[in-house]
Design a protein around this motif. Structure first.
Motif, mmCIF file in Angstrom:
data_model
loop_
_atom_site.group_PDB
_atom_site.id
_atom_site.type_symbol
_atom_site.label_atom_id
_atom_site.label_comp_id
_atom_site.label_asym_id
_atom_site.label_seq_id
_atom_site.Cartn_x
_atom_site.Cartn_y
_atom_site.Cartn_z
ATOM 1 N N SER A 128 4.149 -51.055 -49.740
ATOM 2 C CA SER A 128 2.695 -50.929 -49.864
ATOM 3 C C SER A 128 1.997 -51.480 -48.628
ATOM 4 N N GLU A 132 -0.263 -49.388 -45.859
ATOM 5 C CA GLU A 132 -1.631 -49.863 -45.633
ATOM 6 C C GLU A 132 -1.887 -50.247 -44.174
ATOM 7 N N ARG A 221 -0.910 -42.265 -45.628
ATOM 8 C CA ARG A 221 -1.306 -43.376 -46.498
ATOM 9 C C ARG A 221 -1.048 -43.036 -47.968
ATOM 10 N N GLN A 223 1.025 -43.869 -50.888
ATOM 11 C CA GLN A 223 1.912 -44.871 -51.451
ATOM 12 C C GLN A 223 2.974 -44.252 -52.364
ATOM 13 N N ARG A 227 7.040 -44.283 -51.708
ATOM 14 C CA ARG A 227 7.934 -44.977 -52.642
ATOM 15 C C ARG A 227 8.989 -44.020 -53.199
#
Length: 245
Positions: A128, A132, A221, A223, A227
């Protein structure tokens, strides 16, 4: 007497205490480390000369030199020679700190499965922050590494060091020196685990495609996408090294 760097209010003559115990060089090292932690000495400060340190601590020059050698080996002091030389405090880099941890880890009987399990926790945990905080320069570096890896696979010249370097560079995107230090410390064990996984299934287009997909997810960006890619990538490595039993 040489004092600390300009702007420092601490007088070196008042900072050090005499020592009178076994292994006095280590006691000197510990005193200086404590002064650094307390903020009374900082990176860039110049320590007093060897002669003055001998007087302040009440020890021989051999003992002072041994203490300085230990501090230098730990990345806390840089020794400069010449008329403007001396012992200057420095801040150890993430690479230096990571290397120290890596030495300790390498002496522990870790298995590839142990390392891969730790990677799943750490690399997914920091993702994360990576998404970011990654800068345009970070993303450009990752894309360059992905392209170099793709070309190496095409030529049959891919090396596991390239995969380790990519994952280390991803961690650097957090711009958190503590995380970089942690990941750097795992560099040697990471190579070992990757070597074992690549014996059964050498790195191919699937691995480089996942590196590319991860990079673009970071760039966007995204997430969730990052993941998903990282989880799939690491779980495949885990299966190869017997993580799932």
């Amino acid at each position: 007497m040489e004092t600390t760097r300009s702007g420092s209010s601490a007088d070196p003559s008042e900072l050090f205490s005499r020592v009178n115990v076994d292994r006095v060089s280590q006691v000197i090292v510990d005193q200086i480390k404590l002064l650094i932690r307390d903020g009374r000495l900082s990176s860039g400060d110049r320590l007093p000369s060897e002669r003055e340190l001998c007087q302040r601590f009440g020890v021989s020059r051999v003992t002072v030199r041994e203490a300085l050698r230990v501090l230098e080996a730990g990345g806390l002091v840089t020794i400069k020679v010449g008329s403007h030389g001396g012992a200057f405090l420095t801040s150890p880099s993430a690479e230096r700190l990571g290397a120290g941890l890596a030495d300790l880890i390498s002496l522990t009987p870790l298995t590839a499965a142990n390392i891969t399990e730790a990677r799943i926790i750490v690399e997914l945990g920091i993702l994360s922050l990576v998404v970011e905080r990654a800068t345009e320069e970070d993303i450009a570096d990752l894309l360059t590494m992905v392209e170099e890896s793709r070309q190496a696979v095409e030529k049959g010249e891919y090396a596991i060091e390239m995969s380790a370097a990519f994952h280390t560079r991803v961690a650097a995107c957090t711009h958190n020196p503590a995380i970089e230090m942690l990941v750097q410390s795992f560099h040697g064990p990471l190579l070992m685990s990757l070597q074992e996984s690549h014996v059964d299934a050498p790195m191919g287009h699937q691995g480089t495609d996942e590196h590319r997909a991860l990079t673009y997810a970071i760039k966007d960006r995204d997430q969730a996408a990052a993941r998903e890619v990282m989880t799939r990538h690491l779980e495949r490595t885990a299966r190869r090294v017997g993580h799932d039993g």
